[in-house]
Write a protein that holds these residues in place. Structure first.
Motif, PDB file in Angstrom:
ATOM      1  N   SER A   8       1.111  -1.088   0.137  1.00 23.62           N
ATOM      2  CA  SER A   8      -0.105   0.424   0.048  1.00 23.62           C
ATOM      3  C   SER A   8       0.700   1.285   0.069  1.00 23.62           C
ATOM      4  O   SER A   8       0.720   2.391  -0.889  1.00 23.62           O
ATOM      5  CB  SER A   8      -0.969   0.241   0.705  1.00 23.62           C
ATOM      6  OG  SER A   8      -1.858  -0.976   1.277  1.00 23.62           O
ATOM      7  N   ASP A   9       1.989   2.017   0.642  1.00 23.66           N
ATOM      8  CA  ASP A   9       2.847   2.372   0.894  1.00 23.66           C
ATOM      9  C   ASP A   9       3.416   2.514  -0.506  1.00 23.66           C
ATOM     10  O   ASP A   9       3.579   3.580  -1.221  1.00 23.66           O
ATOM     11  CB  ASP A   9       3.866   2.392   2.076  1.00 23.66           C
ATOM     12  CG  ASP A   9       2.986   2.432   3.355  1.00 23.66           C
ATOM     13  OD1 ASP A   9       2.952   2.831   3.929  1.00 23.66           O
ATOM     14  OD2 ASP A   9       3.658   1.809   4.072  1.00 23.66           O
ATOM     15  N   ILE A  10       3.941   1.992  -1.126  1.00 17.44           N
ATOM     16  CA  ILE A  10       4.670   1.529  -2.493  1.00 17.44           C
ATOM     17  C   ILE A  10       3.510   2.199  -3.839  1.00 17.44           C
ATOM     18  O   ILE A  10       4.089   3.170  -4.570  1.00 17.44           O
ATOM     19  CB  ILE A  10       4.825   0.025  -2.450  1.00 17.44           C
ATOM     20  CG1 ILE A  10       5.960  -0.301  -1.776  1.00 17.44           C
ATOM     21  CG2 ILE A  10       5.783   0.478  -4.178  1.00 17.44           C
ATOM     22  CD1 ILE A  10       6.899  -0.938  -2.395  1.00 17.44           C
ATOM     23  N   VAL A  11       2.508   1.143  -3.309  1.00 20.58           N
ATOM     24  CA  VAL A  11       0.814   2.182  -4.609  1.00 20.58           C
ATOM     25  C   VAL A  11       1.368   4.126  -3.839  1.00 20.58           C
ATOM     26  O   VAL A  11       1.362   4.422  -5.365  1.00 20.58           O
ATOM     27  CB  VAL A  11      -0.131   1.733  -4.518  1.00 20.58           C
ATOM     28  CG1 VAL A  11      -0.970   2.592  -5.002  1.00 20.58           C
ATOM     29  CG2 VAL A  11       0.043   0.015  -4.673  1.00 20.58           C
ATOM     30  N   ARG A  12       1.099   3.849  -3.245  1.00 19.72           N
ATOM     31  CA  ARG A  12       1.949   5.404  -3.041  1.00 19.72           C
ATOM     32  C   ARG A  12       2.175   6.674  -2.953  1.00 19.72           C
ATOM     33  O   ARG A  12       2.387   7.396  -3.843  1.00 19.72           O
ATOM     34  CB  ARG A  12       1.114   5.931  -1.348  1.00 19.72           C
ATOM     35  CG  ARG A  12      -0.734   6.032  -0.541  1.00 19.72           C
ATOM     36  CD  ARG A  12      -0.256   6.309   0.804  1.00 19.72           C
ATOM     37  NE  ARG A  12       0.130   5.473   1.364  1.00 19.72           N
ATOM     38  CZ  ARG A  12      -0.686   4.472   2.324  1.00 19.72           C
ATOM     39  NH1 ARG A  12      -1.827   4.083   2.018  1.00 19.72           N
ATOM     40  NH2 ARG A  12       0.353   3.731   2.834  1.00 19.72           N
ATOM     41  N   ASP A  13       3.499   5.664  -3.072  1.00 22.52           N
ATOM     42  CA  ASP A  13       4.845   6.291  -3.561  1.00 22.52           C
ATOM     43  C   ASP A  13       4.973   6.475  -5.000  1.00 22.52           C
ATOM     44  O   ASP A  13       5.322   7.314  -5.650  1.00 22.52           O
ATOM     45  CB  ASP A  13       5.914   5.872  -3.126  1.00 22.52           C
ATOM     46  CG  ASP A  13       6.175   5.683  -1.558  1.00 22.52           C
ATOM     47  OD1 ASP A  13       5.326   7.179  -1.349  1.00 22.52           O
ATOM     48  OD2 ASP A  13       7.138   4.815  -0.644  1.00 22.52           O
ATOM     49  N   LEU A  14       4.145   5.355  -5.647  1.00 18.27           N
ATOM     50  CA  LEU A  14       4.375   5.459  -7.371  1.00 18.27           C
ATOM     51  C   LEU A  14       3.347   6.170  -7.730  1.00 18.27           C
ATOM     52  O   LEU A  14       3.768   7.049  -9.080  1.00 18.27           O
ATOM     53  CB  LEU A  14       3.549   4.016  -7.807  1.00 18.27           C
ATOM     54  CG  LEU A  14       4.964   2.820  -7.480  1.00 18.27           C
ATOM     55  CD1 LEU A  14       4.078   1.474  -7.999  1.00 18.27           C
ATOM     56  CD2 LEU A  14       5.580   3.148  -8.571  1.00 18.27           C
ATOM     57  N   ILE A  15       2.555   6.553  -6.477  1.00 17.93           N
ATOM     58  CA  ILE A  15       1.075   7.461  -7.308  1.00 17.93           C
ATOM     59  C   ILE A  15       2.251   9.063  -7.685  1.00 17.93           C
ATOM     60  O   ILE A  15       1.733   9.539  -8.842  1.00 17.93           O
ATOM     61  CB  ILE A  15      -0.147   7.484  -6.866  1.00 17.93           C
ATOM     62  CG1 ILE A  15      -0.711   6.239  -7.053  1.00 17.93           C
ATOM     63  CG2 ILE A  15      -0.639   8.862  -6.906  1.00 17.93           C
ATOM     64  CD1 ILE A  15      -1.844   5.821  -6.494  1.00 17.93           C
ATOM     65  N   ALA A  16       2.925   9.195  -6.353  1.00 22.35           N
ATOM     66  CA  ALA A  16       2.609  10.244  -5.849  1.00 22.35           C
ATOM     67  C   ALA A  16       4.203  10.905  -6.896  1.00 22.35           C
ATOM     68  O   ALA A  16       4.562  12.102  -7.772  1.00 22.35           O
ATOM     69  CB  ALA A  16       3.712  10.797  -4.867  1.00 22.35           C
ATOM     70  N   ASN A  17       4.651   9.591  -7.285  1.00 20.77           N
ATOM     71  CA  ASN A  17       5.966  10.524  -8.521  1.00 20.77           C
ATOM     72  C   ASN A  17       5.852  10.092  -9.248  1.00 20.77           C
ATOM     73  O   ASN A  17       6.866   9.893 -10.688  1.00 20.77           O
ATOM     74  CB  ASN A  17       7.135   9.373  -8.246  1.00 20.77           C
ATOM     75  CG  ASN A  17       7.665   9.673  -6.378  1.00 20.77           C
ATOM     76  OD1 ASN A  17       9.029  10.994  -6.380  1.00 20.77           O
ATOM     77  ND2 ASN A  17       7.706   8.587  -5.542  1.00 20.77           N
ATOM     78  N   ASN A  18       4.554   9.931  -9.592  1.00 23.48           N
ATOM     79  CA  ASN A  18       3.973   9.466 -11.178  1.00 23.48           C
ATOM     80  C   ASN A  18       4.056   8.252 -12.066  1.00 23.48           C
ATOM     81  O   ASN A  18       4.616   8.824 -12.995  1.00 23.48           O
ATOM     82  CB  ASN A  18       3.873  11.156 -11.791  1.00 23.48           C
ATOM     83  CG  ASN A  18       3.029  12.238 -11.313  1.00 23.48           C
ATOM     84  OD1 ASN A  18       1.827  12.311 -11.350  1.00 23.48           O
ATOM     85  ND2 ASN A  18       3.739  13.136 -10.349  1.00 23.48           N
ATOM     86  N   TRP A  19       3.815   7.437 -11.548  1.00 26.94           N
ATOM     87  CA  TRP A  19       4.629   5.919 -11.647  1.00 26.94           C
ATOM     88  C   TRP A  19       3.458   5.495 -12.001  1.00 26.94           C
ATOM     89  O   TRP A  19       3.584   4.716 -12.811  1.00 26.94           O
ATOM     90  CB  TRP A  19       5.478   5.465 -11.495  1.00 26.94           C
ATOM     91  CG  TRP A  19       6.799   6.101 -11.388  1.00 26.94           C
ATOM     92  CD1 TRP A  19       7.861   6.421 -10.731  1.00 26.94           C
ATOM     93  CD2 TRP A  19       7.793   5.585 -12.703  1.00 26.94           C
ATOM     94  NE1 TRP A  19       8.852   7.219 -11.064  1.00 26.94           N
ATOM     95  CE2 TRP A  19       9.134   6.296 -12.191  1.00 26.94           C
ATOM     96  CE3 TRP A  19       7.689   5.454 -13.677  1.00 26.94           C
ATOM     97  CZ2 TRP A  19       9.918   6.836 -12.757  1.00 26.94           C
ATOM     98  CZ3 TRP A  19       8.878   5.836 -14.855  1.00 26.94           C
ATOM     99  CH2 TRP A  19       9.740   6.528 -14.014  1.00 26.94           C
ATOM    100  N   LEU A  20       2.383   5.620 -11.210  1.00 27.56           N
ATOM    101  CA  LEU A  20       1.390   5.167 -12.121  1.00 27.56           C
ATOM    102  C   LEU A  20      -0.387   6.485 -11.825  1.00 27.56           C
ATOM    103  O   LEU A  20       0.615   7.451 -10.739  1.00 27.56           O
ATOM    104  CB  LEU A  20       0.154   4.294 -10.947  1.00 27.56           C
ATOM    105  CG  LEU A  20       1.183   3.154 -10.566  1.00 27.56           C
ATOM    106  CD1 LEU A  20       0.827   2.616  -8.499  1.00 27.56           C
ATOM    107  CD2 LEU A  20       0.351   2.134 -11.608  1.00 27.56           C
ATOM    108  N   GLY A  21      -0.994   6.002 -12.949  1.00 26.81           N
ATOM    109  CA  GLY A  21      -1.284   7.626 -12.634  1.00 26.81           C
ATOM    110  C   GLY A  21      -3.202   7.591 -12.299  1.00 26.81           C
ATOM    111  O   GLY A  21      -3.868   6.536 -12.887  1.00 26.81           O
ATOM    112  N   VAL A  22      -3.396   8.123 -11.478  1.00 27.43           N
ATOM    113  CA  VAL A  22      -4.931   8.834 -11.008  1.00 27.43           C
ATOM    114  C   VAL A  22      -5.390   8.922 -11.958  1.00 27.43           C
ATOM    115  O   VAL A  22      -6.051  10.337 -13.376  1.00 27.43           O
ATOM    116  CB  VAL A  22      -5.410   9.696  -9.679  1.00 27.43           C
ATOM    117  CG1 VAL A  22      -6.884   9.304  -9.500  1.00 27.43           C
ATOM    118  CG2 VAL A  22      -4.124   8.699  -8.672  1.00 27.43           C
ATOM    119  N   VAL A  23      -6.714   8.057 -12.585  1.00 26.61           N
ATOM    120  CA  VAL A  23      -8.251   8.196 -13.629  1.00 26.61           C
ATOM    121  C   VAL A  23      -8.814   9.952 -13.629  1.00 26.61           C
ATOM    122  O   VAL A  23      -9.222   9.350 -12.420  1.00 26.61           O
ATOM    123  CB  VAL A  23      -9.035   7.757 -14.219  1.00 26.61           C
ATOM    124  CG1 VAL A  23      -9.366   8.244 -15.398  1.00 26.61           C
ATOM    125  CG2 VAL A  23      -7.140   6.199 -14.309  1.00 26.61           C
TER     126      VAL A  23
END
Length: 543
Positions: free
Chosen positions: A227-242
């Motif tokens: 869960s923490d890593i998912v948040r980090d990936l989103i914060a660093n724009n490796w995962l994007g929120v639709v």
């Protein structure tokens, strides 16, 4: 053997030269032994040795005797390099992309400000046309013997060229490097796990991402929960929120879904997290990345591009990810030169992006709509290529293809109306040389390069010289006083001013012997020049 001792002596000489030791030489004796001397005043320095010996010393020291000064996005540079490779000629490439102002220093030695420029043993041989002509007529040995009476490159200029090339190499290396233990390394494994042939650009739930993460070797090395890593990936724009999903739908930032409808911007498939970099930094990084990809996937001497392979390159996904940063940048904070460089780079970036994601227009009718339909969101506003070219860079003038320009009873209007938030970006007065910098993806278009504010004006002049010195774009017939020009000069006739102003621009832009011939052409025509506009090749520059 004597031959072996001779080769070892040459290698030692090369090493001493490389280390900067003051070395002189004695011409080879009948025994083929080369004697090395230190500080012997009556012997000639190595720089005065016969050319064949300097070539062998350069080879022994690991330094290529042939240097090619290049820049990114240059089809003539690609053609020259491909020719050298096909003939087995080793060369040292020196890209000025890391410092475009170096072309001014080079011009003081060579008299030209375009690339490529070829040197043999530090002495100027010529541009692409001259060099390839020598190779054709005199073979490789003829090339290595060329430029013997030419002026040598000063040591500080050669050092600056090597430093600029190292800077460019460092800048482009980031597109391919994946350092273990980083979020990027984790993302690369995650992308491979989640991308499937059936759904290559999936929309994901956070639970799907967490489940995939926990199976990865990179995750096992992390001291954090999924869960923490998912948040980090989103914060660093490796995962994007639709957009509009309230965080319940995610996309892989390097492989977001394609725009669903014509006219949808290419960079709004996810919301950029956090602040954006400076607008100028974003545009240079994007254009440098896309130009790097064009160089990597260029074919036929740079005259065509393998867009399919380009689109499958991981570095392309990196550029797609970074385009989403444009959502939050504000170009209105930029100076005139900064804004011009920004929008030229973004225009060319958007064209390459569109060619990969959407494909080229198939016919005339599709072409009329294409450049108005492909878009980016920049600072909350939508900009098409037509908006950037005609609205921003041409001072909010009507497109040559607009109804107002085609029908004489209609008043032509620019794309930005009163109250339009984009009108604050308009460049006034415009610079007609932008037409030599914008590439629409067709074979007749100018070359693509990266523009920086500091080198904008020299960069535009270099683009003008490269375009106008090509006989396919500017040619003349002395007998009929006919000036044959690219259609660009007809479509944007008003941008180039009066006949006198246009001819003045051409006199400055057509360089070398052709420039002198053009000057004599204008003198003999006595102001009575006939204009002919050659057909434009709209075929895609695709391999």
């Amino acid at each position: 053997t004597m031959a072996a001792r001779h080769e070892w002596a040459l290698a030692a000489c090369g090493l001493l030269v490389f280390l900067g030791i003051n070395t002189a030489y004695t011409p080879p004796l009948s025994s083929s032994v080369v004697r090395l001397h230190r500080d012997v005043p009556h012997r000639r320095p190595l720089s005065q040795a016969p050319r064949y010996l300097r070539m062998r010393v350069s080879a022994a020291s690991g330094m290529a005797p042939v240097q090619i000064v290049t820049t990114e996005g240059c089809k003539f540079c690609r053609k020259t390099k491909e020719t050298f490779k096909s003939r087995g000629i080793e060369y040292e490439e020196l890209s000025v992309a890391g410092d475009p102002m170096l072309l001014q220093k080079l011009a003081a030695v060579t008299g030209i400000k375009t690339v490529p420029q070829v040197f043999v043993d530090g002495r100027f041989v010529g541009d692409s046309e001259t060099t390839l002509s020598i190779l054709e007529e005199k073979s490789t040995q003829g090339l290595l013997s060329a430029g013997i009476d030419a002026k040598s490159l000063p040591t500080d200029t050669l050092d600056a060229l090597r430093e600029a090339h190292a800077t460019y190499t460092t800048q482009t290396k980031m597109y391919d490097d994946v350092e273990p233990g980083t979020l990027k390394a984790l993302y690369v494994q995650l992308e491979k796990a989640l991308m499937t042939p059936d759904e290559p650009r999936p929309t994901l739930s956070p639970d799907m991402v967490r489940d995939a993460l926990e199976s990865l070797s990179e995750f096992q090395a992390q001291d954090a929960s999924s869960s923490d890593i998912v948040r980090d990936l989103i914060a660093n724009n490796w995962l994007g929120v639709v957009p509009g999903s309230d965080g319940k739908l995610l996309v892989l930032a390097r492989s977001p879904p394609k725009p669903r409808r014509k006219g949808d911007p290419f960079n709004q498939e996810f919301e950029w997290s956090g602040d954006a970099d400076h607008p100028g930094q974003i545009s240079e990084q994007l254009q440098r990345g896309f130009t790097y990809l064009l160089d990597r996937h260029g074919k036929d001497g740079g005259r065509a591009v393998d867009y399919k392979a380009l689109g499958e390159d991981p570095a392309f996904g990196e550029m797609v990810r970074l385009t989403h940063q444009l959502q939050k940048c504000d170009p209105s904070i930029l100076s005139r030169e900064e804004r011009m460089a920004f929008f030229i780079n973004i225009y060319n970036t958007l064209i390459v992006h569109a060619m990969v994601v959407r494909g080229p227009p198939k016919d005339f009718a599709a072409r009329l709509l294409f450049y108005g339909e492909i878009k980016y969101v920049i600072g909350g506003e939508k900009y098409s290529c037509d908006d950037i070219e005609n609205g921003v860079l041409r001072g909010n003038r009507a497109s040559p293809a607009s109804v107002g320009e085609i029908l004489p009873f209609m008043k032509p209007k620019g794309p930005f109306k009163d109250g339009d938030g984009r009108i604050k970006q308009v460049i006034n007065p415009p610079d007609a040389r932008i037409h030599f910098a914008l590439n629409c993806g067709a074979k007749s278009c100018p070359a693509i390069k990266v523009y920086t504010p500091a080198a904008l004006l020299p960069g535009l002049q270099a683009a003008a010289e490269a375009f106008c010195s090509d006989p396919a774009n500017v040619d003349f017939d002395q007998d009929t006083s006919t000036l044959k020009l690219s259609k660009i000069f007809q479509w944007y006739r008003g941008d180039f001013g009066s006949d006198e102003q246009l001819q003045g621009l051409l006199k400055e832009a057509v360089v070398g012997e052709r420039g002198e011939e053009l000057g004599r052409f204008f003198d003999s025509a006595g102001g009575k020049v006939n204009y002919e506009f050659v057909p434009y090749d709209w075929d895609l520059n695709e391999a």
